[in-house]
Design a protein around this motif. Structure first.
Motif: not given
Length: 535
Positions: A462-481
């Motif tokens: 169903f996701l791939l059937i969409n005419p124009v699916p779009a994603y924004v991937i925003h990498f943030l600063q690492p969080v120390p553990v």
């Protein structure tokens, strides 16, 4: 022949004149009523602000849309099948010839006939989103949200369609929803609704209004709408009825999210658009091409390396944008692609880990998932493994994947379509590795790629059937553990999980909540989210 034709024409003309006269007389209000057409919100504001009772028509009154067709089409799409939806669409030209009341009854037959009552969840899971987007700010704030003792919302649509939405998201505990129930036989809907007088007797509506008057709330005003359903209530009890015109409805504004009495966080269903006749027709025209395009896109994901599949998928309409931290972005991007091994993201669809792996160019990045179908697991171009909810076993499996090439986790455990973040499970923060938060935003114009009650194996399709699916991937600063031996523990892990949630929410502009996967599935599907492997 000419005399007979002339006589027939005369009789037909006289019958039409009589019919028109009867309609005009029936439409005239009683003398005690004062009906006012209005074109601006200023006229609505003339309604008394305190006390009394407000009777508000849902269709064309509370709701801005001039047609109830999209709501019945959503029922056909979500609660039944594409065939039933196609039948309803084909009947639309005939429905245009009917007045509001008969059209509602006809659409109810097509949409509900044969549906199992105990399996019908569209009224609680899918329809509230569509209805909430159609609520008029002017009518809601004046007639429903005003400081009144009682609000009576009347609708010609079936109770199972409107009552869950009104009761859960708009009305107070003392308010009343007046709508016909669907008749049933042996647990199946017959497609036929109660008559209006049956509804009024069952709900004791007149007793409610009279009782309110005995308490001193003798001001009863009404906001009319489409059709003549429950007009007797307006005529008998309302001292004033404000009837919106078509031009007035065009000037209304949808109720902003910030003014919702209760936030709508969870909703379900595959349909991601408002199913108007034109939009539904476009969907049916697109489906054959969309299926072929989805197969082509899936083959590109599976067979081509990321260096080739990403440009190819972009050419087919799948757009994505990657954002790395703004401070020293070149070194941050290089670090994320090469040295960082643990990524925690909000959950938008089953393809979240795949998009992150493609953005980083790391096909060996593994994904930890809940309730993934066997089909999706077998076809995934990156390694996947299931979490068992046994914390010790899950922690060991995640640690092994981290050592083997990297790991993507979705701590929410399930998707949330609205701008809210569910509670992040702290399990990923117990691994003692620094974590990079990833804020994901996705857009799908036709179908959602997730569902709480449908077949999970169909989610990627169903996701791939969409005419124009779009994603924004925003990498943030690492969080120390901190590792456990250096002071890390359950409390520190919960703090890290909350910090990751906060950062992602801040980047996306989403609201952080304490709701969980279990809360979502109990509301939408009536279970705790334990989905079988075949689904």
């Amino acid at each position: 022949m000419s005399k007979a034709f002339a006589k027939s024409l005369f009789l037909l003309n006289r019958a039409l004149v009589r019919r028109l006269r009867s309609l005009v007389v029936r439409a005239q209000p009683p003398s005690k009523q004062q009906q006012h057409g209005f074109a601006t919100a200023a006229t609505l504001n003339a309604l008394p602000a305190d006390g009394g009772v407000a009777i508000c028509k849902v269709e064309g009154g509370l709701l801005m849309s001039p047609s109830a067709f999209p709501y019945f089409m959503l029922v056909a799409l979500e609660a039944s099948s594409l065939l039933r939806a196609l039948l309803l669409l084909l009947l639309y030209p005939a429905l245009r010839l009917l007045s509001h009341g008969p059209a509602i009854k006809a659409m109810a037959v097509v949409s509900f006939l044969g549906l199992r009552k105990d399996a019908f969840r569209a009224g609680r899971a899918a329809l509230p989103k569509l209805l909430m987007e159609d609520v008029s700010t002017e009518v809601f704030e004046t007639a429903v949200a005003a400081r009144r003792r009682r609000c009576v919302c009347v609708s010609a649509m079936p109770e199972v369609m409107v009552e869950p939405f009104l009761r859960e998201y708009l009305l107070g505990a003392d308010d009343v929803v007046v709508a016909p129930e669907m008749r049933e036989f042996m647990g199946f809907y017959l497609g036929v609704m109660e008559e209006e007088d049956e509804v009024v007797r069952r709900m004791s509506v007149e007793e409610v209004i009279i009782a309110a008057g005995e308490k001193g709330d003798d001001v009863v005003v009404g906001v009319g709408g489409l059709g003549c359903s429950f007009d007797d209530l307006f005529q008998k009890h309302c001292k004033e009825v404000y009837v919106p015109t078509e031009s007035a409805r065009r000037q209304w504004h949808p109720l902003p999210r910030r003014r919702h009495p209760k936030p709508l966080i969870f909703h379900d269903g595959r349909t991601a658009f408002r199913p108007t006749p034109a939009a539904t027709l476009a969907m049916f025209i697109w489906l054959p091409l969309g299926l072929a395009l989805a197969v082509t896109r899936a083959a590109a994901f599976l067979l081509l390396p990321f260096s080739l599949s990403i440009p190819f998928l972009a050419a087919t309409g799948m757009h994505s944008r990657v954002i790395f931290p703004t401070t020293n972005s070149s070194s941050s991007a290089a670090a994320a692609k090469t040295t960082t091994n643990l990524f925690a993201c909000n959950h938008r669809s089953l393809l979240d880990p795949l998009y992150i792996a493609a953005a980083l160019g790391r096909a060996g990045l593994a994904a930890a998932t809940y309730s993934i179908s066997r089909v999706s697991e077998a076809l995934s171009p990156i390694p996947t493994f299931r979490l068992t909810r046994d914390r010790a076993a899950d922690r060991a499996a995640m640690d092994a994947k981290l050592s083997g090439g990297g790991l993507v986790v979705c701590p929410e455990g399930t998707t949330c379509r609205e701008p809210f973040l569910l509670r992040f499970s702290p399990l990923f923060a117990e691994l003692g590795r620094d974590v990079t938060p990833v804020a994901l935003h996705s857009a799908a114009g036709m179908f959602h790629g997730t569902t709480a009650g449908g077949w999970k194996a169909l989610d990627p399709l169903f996701l791939l059937i969409n005419p124009v699916p779009a994603y924004v991937i925003h990498f943030l600063q690492p969080v120390p553990v901190l590792p456990v031996e250096c002071g890390g523990g359950p409390e520190a892990a919960r703090g890290v999980a909350n910090e990751v949630q906060r950062r992602i929410g801040e980047a996306l502009g989403y609201t952080c909540t304490g709701l969980t996967r279990k809360d979502k599935y109990l509301i939408l599907a009536g279970n705790e989210g334990i989905v079988g492997a075949d689904r």
